[in-house]
Motif scaffolding. Structure first.
Motif, PDB file in Angstrom:
ATOM      1  N   THR A  70       0.783  -1.221  -0.187  1.00 17.57           N
ATOM      2  CA  THR A  70       0.109   0.001  -0.023  1.00 17.57           C
ATOM      3  C   THR A  70       0.860   1.316   0.027  1.00 17.57           C
ATOM      4  N   LEU A  71       0.384   2.186  -0.743  1.00 17.32           N
ATOM      5  CA  LEU A  71       1.048   3.530  -0.840  1.00 17.32           C
ATOM      6  C   LEU A  71       0.844   4.276   0.617  1.00 17.32           C
ATOM      7  N   LYS A  72      -0.069   4.113   1.213  1.00 18.57           N
ATOM      8  CA  LYS A  72      -0.318   4.810   2.624  1.00 18.57           C
ATOM      9  C   LYS A  72       0.623   4.406   3.526  1.00 18.57           C
ATOM     10  N   ARG A  73       0.882   3.124   3.543  1.00 20.77           N
ATOM     11  CA  ARG A  73       1.843   2.437   4.482  1.00 20.77           C
ATOM     12  C   ARG A  73       3.422   2.995   3.939  1.00 20.77           C
ATOM     13  N   ILE A  74       3.838   2.807   2.903  1.00 22.30           N
ATOM     14  CA  ILE A  74       5.133   3.502   2.678  1.00 22.30           C
ATOM     15  C   ILE A  74       5.250   4.845   2.998  1.00 22.30           C
ATOM     16  N   LEU A  75       4.169   5.720   2.621  1.00 23.93           N
ATOM     17  CA  LEU A  75       4.224   7.141   2.844  1.00 23.93           C
ATOM     18  C   LEU A  75       4.519   7.325   4.454  1.00 23.93           C
ATOM     19  N   GLU A  76       3.756   6.497   5.211  1.00 25.75           N
ATOM     20  CA  GLU A  76       4.021   6.587   6.838  1.00 25.75           C
ATOM     21  C   GLU A  76       5.430   6.514   7.084  1.00 25.75           C
ATOM     22  N   LEU A  77       6.238   5.483   6.316  1.00 26.66           N
ATOM     23  CA  LEU A  77       7.638   4.950   6.890  1.00 26.66           C
ATOM     24  C   LEU A  77       8.215   6.117   6.233  1.00 26.66           C
ATOM     25  N   ARG A  78       7.958   6.759   5.147  1.00 25.61           N
ATOM     26  CA  ARG A  78       8.756   7.885   4.517  1.00 25.61           C
ATOM     27  C   ARG A  78       8.800   8.970   5.382  1.00 25.61           C
ATOM     28  N   GLU A  79       7.572   9.465   6.279  1.00 22.78           N
ATOM     29  CA  GLU A  79       7.495  10.194   6.967  1.00 22.78           C
ATOM     30  C   GLU A  79       8.198  10.291   8.218  1.00 22.78           C
ATOM     31  N   SER A  80       8.159   9.036   8.733  1.00 21.40           N
ATOM     32  CA  SER A  80       8.892   8.615   9.878  1.00 21.40           C
ATOM     33  C   SER A  80      10.360   8.807   9.821  1.00 21.40           C
ATOM     34  N   THR A  81      10.896   8.477   8.799  1.00 19.96           N
ATOM     35  CA  THR A  81      12.095   8.471   8.316  1.00 19.96           C
ATOM     36  C   THR A  81      12.518   9.697   8.344  1.00 19.96           C
ATOM     37  N   GLU A  85       8.121  -1.393  -9.311  1.00 19.61           N
ATOM     38  CA  GLU A  85       8.658  -2.048 -10.161  1.00 19.61           C
ATOM     39  C   GLU A  85       8.914  -1.439 -11.326  1.00 19.61           C
ATOM     40  N   THR A  86       8.321  -0.270 -11.722  1.00 23.93           N
ATOM     41  CA  THR A  86       8.356   0.444 -12.986  1.00 23.93           C
ATOM     42  C   THR A  86       9.231   1.583 -12.725  1.00 23.93           C
ATOM     43  N   GLY A  87       9.667   1.922 -11.383  1.00 27.47           N
ATOM     44  CA  GLY A  87      10.631   3.082 -11.234  1.00 27.47           C
ATOM     45  C   GLY A  87       9.875   4.117 -10.328  1.00 27.47           C
ATOM     46  N   LYS A  88      10.209   5.383 -10.330  1.00 33.18           N
ATOM     47  CA  LYS A  88       9.871   6.533  -9.354  1.00 33.18           C
ATOM     48  C   LYS A  88       8.613   6.749  -9.489  1.00 33.18           C
ATOM     49  N   VAL A  89       7.694   6.828  -8.337  1.00 33.68           N
ATOM     50  CA  VAL A  89       6.418   7.046  -8.335  1.00 33.68           C
ATOM     51  C   VAL A  89       6.032   8.536  -8.099  1.00 33.68           C
ATOM     52  N   ASP A  90       5.270   9.197  -8.777  1.00 33.13           N
ATOM     53  CA  ASP A  90       4.874  10.457  -8.365  1.00 33.13           C
ATOM     54  C   ASP A  90       3.775  10.333  -7.585  1.00 33.13           C
ATOM     55  N   VAL A  91       4.186  10.692  -6.181  1.00 38.34           N
ATOM     56  CA  VAL A  91       3.283  10.722  -5.017  1.00 38.34           C
ATOM     57  C   VAL A  91       2.131  11.533  -5.335  1.00 38.34           C
ATOM     58  N   LYS A  92       2.259  12.905  -5.632  1.00 41.93           N
ATOM     59  CA  LYS A  92       1.287  13.985  -5.656  1.00 41.93           C
ATOM     60  C   LYS A  92       0.144  13.198  -6.556  1.00 41.93           C
ATOM     61  N   GLU A  93       0.387  12.608  -7.686  1.00 43.80           N
ATOM     62  CA  GLU A  93      -0.482  11.973  -8.817  1.00 43.80           C
ATOM     63  C   GLU A  93      -1.190  10.855  -8.152  1.00 43.80           C
TER      64      GLU A  93
END
Length: 103
Positions: A67-78, A91-99
């Motif tokens: 889930t994107l939600k979980r990875i964004l939580e980890l990104r904020e805590s990091t 798997e396809t590369g960098k994700v545009d989080v805003k989009e």
């Protein structure tokens, strides 16, 4: 599957004045390609050199989640813990989080 990675970037270290009057001049250096890893037997996360999505860092695998939600939580805590902002990849590369958040 999403994971956190920070690509190498060039940084500049400002001049450093020494107590004896000398000055260490401004210089540049390249940061490492890094990712977030999770230890199998602990609930801790570690930052280390990125060796590919299937690569290992000191026996640990790159931490991935569905889930994107979980990875964004980890990104904020990091970011709070280390003041280092990682980019989100899949798997396809960098994700545009805003989009992705607008969907």
């Amino acid at each position: 599957m999403y994971y956190l990675r920070k690509e190498p970037e060039e940084k500049t270290i400002p001049p450093i004045p020494l107590t004896n009057g000398n000055i260490i001049p401004e210089r540049k250096f390249m940061s490492d390609d890094r990712a977030v890893y999770k230890a199998h037997e602990f609930s801790r996360f570690y930052r280390g050199g990125f060796k590919g999505i299937d690569g290992r860092y000191q026996g640990m695998k790159v931490y991935t989640c569905k889930t994107l939600k979980r990875i964004l939580e980890l990104r904020e805590s990091t970011l709070r813990a280390t003041n280092e902002l990682f980019d989100v990849y899949d798997e396809t590369g960098k994700v545009d989080v805003k989009e992705k958040n607008n969907e």
